[in-house]
Motif scaffolding. Structure first.
Motif, mmCIF file in Angstrom:
data_model
loop_
_atom_site.group_PDB
_atom_site.id
_atom_site.type_symbol
_atom_site.label_atom_id
_atom_site.label_comp_id
_atom_site.label_asym_id
_atom_site.label_seq_id
_atom_site.Cartn_x
_atom_site.Cartn_y
_atom_site.Cartn_z
ATOM 1 N N ILE A 62 0.840 -1.195 0.000
ATOM 2 C CA ILE A 62 0.000 0.000 0.000
ATOM 3 C C ILE A 62 0.881 1.254 0.000
ATOM 4 N N GLU A 63 2.002 1.197 0.707
ATOM 5 C CA GLU A 63 2.887 2.354 0.757
ATOM 6 C C GLU A 63 3.432 2.691 -0.632
ATOM 7 N N HIS A 64 3.835 1.671 -1.379
ATOM 8 C CA HIS A 64 4.336 1.887 -2.735
ATOM 9 C C HIS A 64 3.226 2.447 -3.625
ATOM 10 N N ALA A 65 2.016 1.938 -3.472
ATOM 11 C CA ALA A 65 0.878 2.434 -4.252
ATOM 12 C C ALA A 65 0.583 3.892 -3.916
ATOM 13 N N LYS A 66 0.710 4.259 -2.642
ATOM 14 C CA LYS A 66 0.477 5.654 -2.245
ATOM 15 C C LYS A 66 1.541 6.586 -2.806
ATOM 16 N N GLU A 67 2.793 6.097 -2.886
ATOM 17 C CA GLU A 67 3.857 6.902 -3.487
ATOM 18 C C GLU A 67 3.566 7.166 -4.961
ATOM 19 N N ILE A 68 3.159 6.132 -5.665
ATOM 20 C CA ILE A 68 2.844 6.278 -7.091
ATOM 21 C C ILE A 68 1.629 7.182 -7.263
ATOM 22 N N ALA A 69 0.627 7.045 -6.394
ATOM 23 C CA ALA A 69 -0.561 7.892 -6.468
ATOM 24 C C ALA A 69 -0.201 9.363 -6.274
ATOM 25 N N ALA A 70 0.661 9.646 -5.313
ATOM 26 C CA ALA A 70 1.089 11.033 -5.085
ATOM 27 C C ALA A 70 1.842 11.566 -6.296
ATOM 28 N N GLN A 71 2.671 10.736 -6.893
ATOM 29 C CA GLN A 71 3.425 11.140 -8.078
ATOM 30 C C GLN A 71 2.478 11.422 -9.247
ATOM 31 N N LEU A 72 1.471 10.557 -9.435
ATOM 32 C CA LEU A 72 0.522 10.742 -10.535
ATOM 33 C C LEU A 72 -0.335 11.986 -10.345
ATOM 34 N N GLN A 73 -0.765 12.239 -9.108
ATOM 35 C CA GLN A 73 -1.639 13.383 -8.866
ATOM 36 C C GLN A 73 -0.895 14.707 -8.983
ATOM 37 N N ALA A 74 0.421 14.687 -8.827
ATOM 38 C CA ALA A 74 1.208 15.914 -8.962
ATOM 39 C C ALA A 74 1.539 16.215 -10.422
ATOM 40 N N MET A 75 1.352 15.232 -11.289
ATOM 41 C CA MET A 75 1.719 15.388 -12.701
ATOM 42 C C MET A 75 0.627 16.074 -13.508
ATOM 43 N N LYS A 76 1.049 16.785 -14.534
ATOM 44 C CA LYS A 76 0.149 17.316 -15.553
ATOM 45 C C LYS A 76 0.490 16.559 -16.833
ATOM 46 N N VAL A 77 -0.397 15.722 -17.279
ATOM 47 C CA VAL A 77 -0.150 14.889 -18.454
ATOM 48 C C VAL A 77 -0.832 15.520 -19.658
ATOM 49 N N THR A 78 -0.054 15.691 -20.735
ATOM 50 C CA THR A 78 -0.589 16.248 -21.974
ATOM 51 C C THR A 78 -0.572 15.167 -23.036
ATOM 52 N N LEU A 79 -1.691 15.007 -23.714
ATOM 53 C CA LEU A 79 -1.832 14.007 -24.762
ATOM 54 C C LEU A 79 -2.153 14.714 -26.067
ATOM 55 N N ALA A 96 -4.378 2.768 -23.458
ATOM 56 C CA ALA A 96 -3.004 2.653 -23.946
ATOM 57 C C ALA A 96 -2.430 4.030 -24.288
ATOM 58 N N ASP A 97 -3.253 4.913 -24.839
ATOM 59 C CA ASP A 97 -2.810 6.280 -25.126
ATOM 60 C C ASP A 97 -2.418 7.002 -23.841
ATOM 61 N N ILE A 98 -3.185 6.808 -22.797
ATOM 62 C CA ILE A 98 -2.926 7.461 -21.513
ATOM 63 C C ILE A 98 -1.630 6.932 -20.901
ATOM 64 N N VAL A 99 -1.398 5.616 -20.989
ATOM 65 C CA VAL A 99 -0.164 5.026 -20.468
ATOM 66 C C VAL A 99 1.048 5.619 -21.179
ATOM 67 N N GLU A 100 0.970 5.755 -22.507
ATOM 68 C CA GLU A 100 2.077 6.333 -23.273
ATOM 69 C C GLU A 100 2.308 7.806 -22.903
ATOM 70 N N ALA A 101 1.220 8.557 -22.678
ATOM 71 C CA ALA A 101 1.350 9.960 -22.305
ATOM 72 C C ALA A 101 1.990 10.106 -20.922
ATOM 73 N N VAL A 102 1.660 9.216 -19.998
ATOM 74 C CA VAL A 102 2.266 9.254 -18.658
ATOM 75 C C VAL A 102 3.751 8.943 -18.759
ATOM 76 N N LYS A 103 4.123 7.947 -19.583
ATOM 77 C CA LYS A 103 5.541 7.627 -19.771
ATOM 78 C C LYS A 103 6.283 8.810 -20.376
ATOM 79 N N ALA A 104 5.656 9.471 -21.361
ATOM 80 C CA ALA A 104 6.290 10.614 -22.017
ATOM 81 C C ALA A 104 6.495 11.778 -21.050
ATOM 82 N N ALA A 105 5.653 11.865 -20.022
ATOM 83 C CA ALA A 105 5.777 12.927 -19.026
ATOM 84 C C ALA A 105 6.680 12.502 -17.869
ATOM 85 N N ASP A 106 7.503 11.472 -18.092
ATOM 86 C CA ASP A 106 8.429 10.937 -17.083
ATOM 87 C C ASP A 106 7.700 10.431 -15.845
#
Length: 148
Positions: A62-79, A96-106
């Motif tokens: 759960i701790e690892h999931a919360k870290e990833i959640a915090a990282q995702l919520q702080a990101m601005k993803v542009t597609l 799949a488009d969203i996954v690629e956009a998240v990867k592109a946004a580091d």
């Protein structure tokens, strides 16, 4: 009807779980969509391989999931995608488009099956997409769809 889940189904279980459902639900919904297979002794042997694959992909704690959640919520993803002159897309944005956009946004690597799109994204602009990281942890991605 006794079935083995091949994918996660909200309210039923995880891949590899043996479940008991009504005949119509299993025969008309779960099996045709590839969410489950009929339970047999031979199929039960496949459960182990499904569970091993799930353990390799799964976010363990759960701790690892919360870290990833915090990282995702702080990101601005542009597609960037193709659209018409009135702001409507040619098609819709997929998981799949969203996954690629998240990867592109580091951002972190995500499994496209964990992304939940509440309604099809067919217009330009800001949208919110939910990601199910752990049974107890969900994250929201702020997605900005712009014309290419």
């Amino acid at each position: 009807m006794k079935l083995i889940l091949t994918q996660q189904v909200s309210g039923l279980g995880e891949p590899g779980d043996v479940i008991e459902v009504r005949d119509g639900y299993g025969r008309n919904y779960l099996v045709p969509r590839g969410l489950a297979i009929k339970w047999t002794r031979g199929a039960e042997r496949q459960i182990e391989s499904i569970k091993k694959a799930r353990a390799a992909r799964e976010i363990a704690t759960i701790e690892h999931a919360k870290e990833i959640a915090a990282q995702l919520q702080a990101m601005k993803v542009t597609l960037r995608t193709r659209s018409g002159s009135n702001g409507r897309l040619f098609g819709a944005v997929t998981a799949a488009d969203i996954v690629e956009a998240v990867k592109a946004a580091d951002g972190p690597d995500l499994d496209k099956r964990r992304i939940e799109i509440s309604s099809p994204i067919k217009t330009l602009g800001a949208h919110q997409v939910s990601v199910r990281l752990h049974p107890e942890v969900n994250a929201t991605i702020d997605l900005n769809v712009v014309a290419a």
